[in-house]
Design a protein around this motif. Structure first.
Motif, PDB file in Angstrom:
ATOM      1  N   LEU A 166       0.879  -1.167   0.000  1.00 30.17           N
ATOM      2  CA  LEU A 166       0.000   0.000   0.000  1.00 30.17           C
ATOM      3  C   LEU A 166       0.915   1.216   0.000  1.00 30.17           C
ATOM      4  CD1 LEU A 166      -2.930   1.077   0.209  1.00 30.17           C
ATOM      5  CD2 LEU A 166      -2.635   1.104   2.700  1.00 30.17           C
ATOM      6  N   MET A 167       0.769   2.074  -0.998  1.00 27.11           N
ATOM      7  CA  MET A 167       1.731   3.146  -1.192  1.00 27.11           C
ATOM      8  C   MET A 167       1.071   4.516  -1.087  1.00 27.11           C
ATOM      9  SD  MET A 167       4.328   3.699  -4.392  1.00 27.11           S
ATOM     10  CE  MET A 167       4.482   1.933  -4.428  1.00 27.11           C
ATOM     11  N   PRO A 168       1.379   5.259  -0.026  1.00 33.02           N
ATOM     12  CA  PRO A 168       0.925   6.648   0.016  1.00 33.02           C
ATOM     13  C   PRO A 168       1.842   7.521  -0.835  1.00 33.02           C
ATOM     14  CG  PRO A 168       2.138   6.122   2.013  1.00 33.02           C
ATOM     15  CD  PRO A 168       2.084   4.860   1.198  1.00 33.02           C
ATOM     16  N   THR A 169       1.290   8.527  -1.458  1.00 32.33           N
ATOM     17  CA  THR A 169       2.100   9.466  -2.225  1.00 32.33           C
ATOM     18  C   THR A 169       1.433  10.836  -2.179  1.00 32.33           C
ATOM     19  OG1 THR A 169       3.216   9.874  -4.342  1.00 32.33           O
ATOM     20  CG2 THR A 169       0.960   9.053  -4.444  1.00 32.33           C
ATOM     21  N   ARG A 170       2.232  11.849  -2.377  1.00 33.54           N
ATOM     22  CA  ARG A 170       1.700  13.196  -2.540  1.00 33.54           C
ATOM     23  C   ARG A 170       1.670  13.532  -4.022  1.00 33.54           C
ATOM     24  NH1 ARG A 170       1.186  16.297   2.140  1.00 33.54           N
ATOM     25  NH2 ARG A 170       2.127  15.362   3.986  1.00 33.54           N
ATOM     26  N   GLY A 197       2.010  -8.377  -4.275  1.00 31.28           N
ATOM     27  CA  GLY A 197       1.091  -7.667  -5.159  1.00 31.28           C
ATOM     28  C   GLY A 197       0.865  -6.240  -4.693  1.00 31.28           C
ATOM     29  N   LEU A 198       0.370  -5.412  -5.578  1.00 33.75           N
ATOM     30  CA  LEU A 198       0.057  -4.018  -5.254  1.00 33.75           C
ATOM     31  C   LEU A 198      -1.407  -3.926  -4.860  1.00 33.75           C
ATOM     32  CD1 LEU A 198       0.832  -1.006  -5.176  1.00 33.75           C
ATOM     33  CD2 LEU A 198       0.148  -0.883  -7.584  1.00 33.75           C
ATOM     34  N   LEU A 199      -1.649  -3.551  -3.608  1.00 32.50           N
ATOM     35  CA  LEU A 199      -3.022  -3.414  -3.131  1.00 32.50           C
ATOM     36  C   LEU A 199      -3.613  -2.086  -3.552  1.00 32.50           C
ATOM     37  CD1 LEU A 199      -5.078  -5.013  -1.400  1.00 32.50           C
ATOM     38  CD2 LEU A 199      -4.341  -3.621   0.542  1.00 32.50           C
ATOM     39  N   GLY A 200      -2.791  -1.034  -3.547  1.00 33.74           N
ATOM     40  CA  GLY A 200      -3.311   0.255  -3.968  1.00 33.74           C
ATOM     41  C   GLY A 200      -2.370   1.390  -3.624  1.00 33.74           C
ATOM     42  N   VAL A 201      -2.698   2.561  -4.148  1.00 31.04           N
ATOM     43  CA  VAL A 201      -1.946   3.791  -3.909  1.00 31.04           C
ATOM     44  C   VAL A 201      -2.910   4.808  -3.314  1.00 31.04           C
ATOM     45  CG1 VAL A 201      -0.621   5.651  -4.985  1.00 31.04           C
ATOM     46  CG2 VAL A 201      -0.371   3.299  -5.806  1.00 31.04           C
ATOM     47  N   VAL A 202      -2.460   5.495  -2.262  1.00 28.84           N
ATOM     48  CA  VAL A 202      -3.302   6.462  -1.563  1.00 28.84           C
ATOM     49  C   VAL A 202      -2.706   7.853  -1.746  1.00 28.84           C
ATOM     50  CG1 VAL A 202      -4.297   7.152   0.645  1.00 28.84           C
ATOM     51  CG2 VAL A 202      -3.893   4.730   0.160  1.00 28.84           C
ATOM     52  N   LEU A 203      -3.498   8.789  -2.226  1.00 32.57           N
ATOM     53  CA  LEU A 203      -3.056  10.169  -2.363  1.00 32.57           C
ATOM     54  C   LEU A 203      -3.209  10.860  -1.015  1.00 32.57           C
ATOM     55  CD1 LEU A 203      -1.930  12.251  -4.300  1.00 32.57           C
ATOM     56  CD2 LEU A 203      -4.254  12.825  -4.965  1.00 32.57           C
ATOM     57  N   PHE A 204      -2.080  11.371  -0.490  1.00 31.78           N
ATOM     58  CA  PHE A 204      -2.026  11.875   0.882  1.00 31.78           C
ATOM     59  C   PHE A 204      -1.792  13.383   0.884  1.00 31.78           C
ATOM     60  CE2 PHE A 204      -0.486  12.526   5.139  1.00 31.78           C
ATOM     61  CZ  PHE A 204      -1.076  11.525   5.893  1.00 31.78           C
ATOM     62  N   GLY A 205      -2.420  14.067   1.837  1.00 27.19           N
ATOM     63  CA  GLY A 205      -2.192  15.494   2.013  1.00 27.19           C
ATOM     64  C   GLY A 205      -2.704  16.312   0.855  1.00 27.19           C
ATOM     65  N   GLU A 216      -4.421  13.544 -12.769  1.00 28.43           N
ATOM     66  CA  GLU A 216      -3.041  13.502 -13.249  1.00 28.43           C
ATOM     67  C   GLU A 216      -2.222  12.485 -12.465  1.00 28.43           C
ATOM     68  OE1 GLU A 216      -1.450  17.413 -13.054  1.00 28.43           O
ATOM     69  OE2 GLU A 216      -2.966  18.292 -14.382  1.00 28.43           O
ATOM     70  N   VAL A 217      -2.385  12.478 -11.141  1.00 31.80           N
ATOM     71  CA  VAL A 217      -1.650  11.529 -10.311  1.00 31.80           C
ATOM     72  C   VAL A 217      -2.069  10.105 -10.637  1.00 31.80           C
ATOM     73  CG1 VAL A 217      -1.224  10.757  -7.948  1.00 31.80           C
ATOM     74  CG2 VAL A 217      -1.322  13.197  -8.466  1.00 31.80           C
ATOM     75  N   ARG A 218      -3.348   9.911 -10.872  1.00 32.39           N
ATOM     76  CA  ARG A 218      -3.844   8.573 -11.218  1.00 32.39           C
ATOM     77  C   ARG A 218      -3.159   8.051 -12.480  1.00 32.39           C
ATOM     78  NH1 ARG A 218      -8.414   6.116  -9.495  1.00 32.39           N
ATOM     79  NH2 ARG A 218      -9.072   8.062  -8.497  1.00 32.39           N
ATOM     80  N   ALA A 219      -2.981   8.919 -13.464  1.00 44.80           N
ATOM     81  CA  ALA A 219      -2.309   8.517 -14.692  1.00 44.80           C
ATOM     82  C   ALA A 219      -0.838   8.200 -14.436  1.00 44.80           C
ATOM     83  CB  ALA A 219      -2.441   9.626 -15.738  1.00 44.80           C
ATOM     84  N   ASP A 220      -0.173   9.004 -13.608  1.00 47.22           N
ATOM     85  CA  ASP A 220       1.225   8.761 -13.278  1.00 47.22           C
ATOM     86  C   ASP A 220       1.406   7.430 -12.554  1.00 47.22           C
ATOM     87  OD1 ASP A 220       2.090  11.111 -14.423  1.00 47.22           O
ATOM     88  OD2 ASP A 220       1.987  12.264 -12.564  1.00 47.22           O
ATOM     89  N   VAL A 221       0.495   7.132 -11.634  1.00 51.79           N
ATOM     90  CA  VAL A 221       0.579   5.882 -10.872  1.00 51.79           C
ATOM     91  C   VAL A 221       0.394   4.687 -11.794  1.00 51.79           C
ATOM     92  CG1 VAL A 221      -0.584   4.492  -9.132  1.00 51.79           C
ATOM     93  CG2 VAL A 221      -0.122   6.900  -8.690  1.00 51.79           C
ATOM     94  N   ILE A 237      -6.481  11.236   1.534  1.00 51.75           N
ATOM     95  CA  ILE A 237      -6.311  11.804   2.864  1.00 51.75           C
ATOM     96  C   ILE A 237      -6.107  13.304   2.721  1.00 51.75           C
ATOM     97  CG2 ILE A 237      -5.041  11.720   5.020  1.00 51.75           C
ATOM     98  CD1 ILE A 237      -6.445   9.114   4.281  1.00 51.75           C
ATOM     99  N   ARG A 238      -7.013  14.081   3.250  1.00 53.99           N
ATOM    100  CA  ARG A 238      -6.937  15.524   3.093  1.00 53.99           C
ATOM    101  C   ARG A 238      -5.827  16.109   3.968  1.00 53.99           C
ATOM    102  NH1 ARG A 238     -12.816  16.824   4.293  1.00 53.99           N
ATOM    103  NH2 ARG A 238     -12.953  14.623   3.727  1.00 53.99           N
ATOM    104  N   TYR A 239      -5.396  17.290   3.605  1.00 54.96           N
ATOM    105  CA  TYR A 239      -4.341  17.970   4.332  1.00 54.96           C
ATOM    106  C   TYR A 239      -4.900  18.647   5.578  1.00 54.96           C
ATOM    107  CZ  TYR A 239      -0.694  21.325   5.500  1.00 54.96           C
ATOM    108  OH  TYR A 239       0.248  22.048   6.164  1.00 54.96           O
ATOM    109  N   SER A 240      -4.254  18.418   6.716  1.00 59.95           N
ATOM    110  CA  SER A 240      -4.643  19.082   7.957  1.00 59.95           C
ATOM    111  C   SER A 240      -3.395  19.238   8.821  1.00 59.95           C
ATOM    112  CB  SER A 240      -5.710  18.290   8.714  1.00 59.95           C
ATOM    113  OG  SER A 240      -5.966  18.881   9.975  1.00 59.95           O
ATOM    114  N   GLU A 241      -2.788  20.416   8.750  1.00 60.11           N
ATOM    115  CA  GLU A 241      -1.578  20.660   9.541  1.00 60.11           C
ATOM    116  C   GLU A 241      -1.885  20.591  11.034  1.00 60.11           C
ATOM    117  OE1 GLU A 241       1.993  23.993   9.956  1.00 60.11           O
ATOM    118  OE2 GLU A 241       0.400  24.234   8.471  1.00 60.11           O
ATOM    119  N   ARG A 242      -3.058  21.034  11.409  1.00 58.31           N
ATOM    120  CA  ARG A 242      -3.423  21.023  12.821  1.00 58.31           C
ATOM    121  C   ARG A 242      -3.519  19.590  13.339  1.00 58.31           C
ATOM    122  NH1 ARG A 242      -6.489  24.424  16.205  1.00 58.31           N
ATOM    123  NH2 ARG A 242      -5.981  23.773  18.329  1.00 58.31           N
TER     124      ARG A 242
END
Length: 310
Positions: A166-170, A197-205, A216-221, A237-242
């Motif tokens: 499972l791969m998180p990426t920005r 196997g690859l379970l999935g990619v998660v877009l983080f922040g 665009e990220v989906r195409a790159d992945v 996963i949405r961005y939340s600095e707090r």
């Protein structure tokens, strides 16, 4: 049994539910996602094991056990299991249904020692973590491995012990470059772990509304992993600095902070009662918690789908 410990069938039985979080780039959310995925699934009643392969041991901060006696061994137990074959003994009591194998500074020596072992015995040396998991076969419904950035040796240990990645990426170039580097390690790891196997990619922040960037990220992945299928999870996963600051500072996961925020008195109630309002938890933790909850649900659904008979 092989020179590295166990045969392939024993390892496959032990690692059938092992999910490794991997990205060669730091700061893309691996540790945060590992902690919250494991915490959400454990809170749902599943038996979960969380393994920290990072010398920084940041899972200790996310789960609030940094320097806690009897829990935080700074990676000593994991180091002994990988190098000397001592039994891997997960620590209980961090959360209900959640056991951990802590990382930390004791793992500093692991990289050079793994280099020596690979030079002496080839890539089969990377099966050490998989072998350490064999005695734990059947004890956990899910095993989550948090891997460090920019450390090929330890990433290969994680990949050799995993059934799924499972791969998180920005969405920035750094996260995507790190993802492409993992795609290369992924293919190499399958030489000794053909079930990987690859379970999935998660877009983080990210922002939920940034749909053009998501596309665009989906195409790159898809391009990085050869195309032919869409590995991106629907959840982001949405961005939340707090949340990032408060969660690690308090040692609380997103769904725990969601409950804390809901139960805190309104600021005017605190004033009326003569209490100092203090530092308040933001209402946005509920949204972040919902994101992690959706990721956890997708992961469990994906595992169930993959395990169905063909």
């Amino acid at each position: 049994m092989t020179a590295s410990g166990y045969d392939q069938a024993a390892r496959l039985a032990a690692t059938q539910r092992v999910v490794a979080l991997v990205n060669d780039k730091g700061g893309v959310g691996k540790t945060t996602l590992a902690a919250n995925l494991a915490g959400q699934v454990a809170a749902a009643g599943y038996r979960v094991l969380l393994i920290d392969l990072n010398r920084q041991g940041n899972l200790a901060d996310d789960l609030g056990y940094r320097d806690r006696a009897g829990v935080d061994d700074q990676g000593a137990g994991l180091l002994g299991a990988l190098l000397m074959g001592t039994p891997l003994t997960p620590v209980l009591g961090v959360r209900p249904n959640l056991a951990v194998v802590p990382g930390g500074v004791r793992l500093t020596d692991l990289t050079p020692l793994m280099v020596a072992r690979v030079q002496a015995g080839g890539r089969a040396a990377f099966l050490a973590l998989a072998d350490a998991l064999v005695p734990l076969t059947g004890q956990y419904d899910l095993i989550v491995v948090d891997s460090p950035p920019e450390n090929v040796m330890l990433v290969d240990l994680a990949l050799a012990a995993a059934r799924w990645v499972l791969m998180p990426t920005r969405s920035d170039s750094g996260g995507l470059v790190g993802m492409r580097l993992v795609a290369e390690r992924f293919n190499l790891a399958r030489e000794i772990n053909p079930s990987l196997g690859l379970l999935g990619v998660v877009l983080f922040g990210t922002l939920a509304s940034a749909r053009a960037i998501h596309a665009e990220v989906r195409a790159d992945v898809a391009a990085a992993f050869g195309g032919g299928f869409d590995p991106m999870l629907k959840a982001t996963i949405r961005y939340s600095e707090r949340y990032a600051r408060e969660g690690r500072k308090l040692g609380r996961l997103a769904h725990e902070l969601e409950v804390d925020a809901a139960n805190q008195p309104a600021w005017w109630q605190a004033l009326r009662n003569g209490d100092a309002p203090g530092r308040r938890l933001p209402a946005t933790v509920a949204s972040v918690s919902a994101d992690f909850r959706q990721v956890a649900a997708e992961v469990l659904d994906a595992l169930a789908t993959q395990e169905q008979p063909a």
